[in-house]
Write a protein that holds these residues in place. Structure first.
Motif: not given
Length: 64
Positions: A19-31
């Motif tokens: 999920a974090a890969r959706a924003n490579p400039e600020m790669p933080f994701g959560a589920v």
């Protein structure tokens, strides 16, 4: 921690990383996962648009 739980945790961490890969400039994701192990929502960081719109906040909004 039982090995089966570790495998589940690793699976969910990998989903958060994806999920974090959706924003490579600020790669933080959560589920968000329910008690049965089903993924309820995923989110990624949008703090560039709004300072508090982190990946976990995005996931909570998507789960609502």
């Amino acid at each position: 921690m039982p090995l089966s739980q570790r495998k589940k945790d690793e699976k969910f961490m990998r989903l958060a990383i994806a999920a974090a890969r959706a924003n490579p400039e600020m790669p933080f994701g959560a589920v968000i996962v329910d008690a049965s192990g089903e993924v309820v929502a995923e989110g990624c960081n949008h703090a560039g648009d709004a300072p508090i719109w982190h990946g976990e906040i995005d996931a909570i909004h998507r789960a609502a």
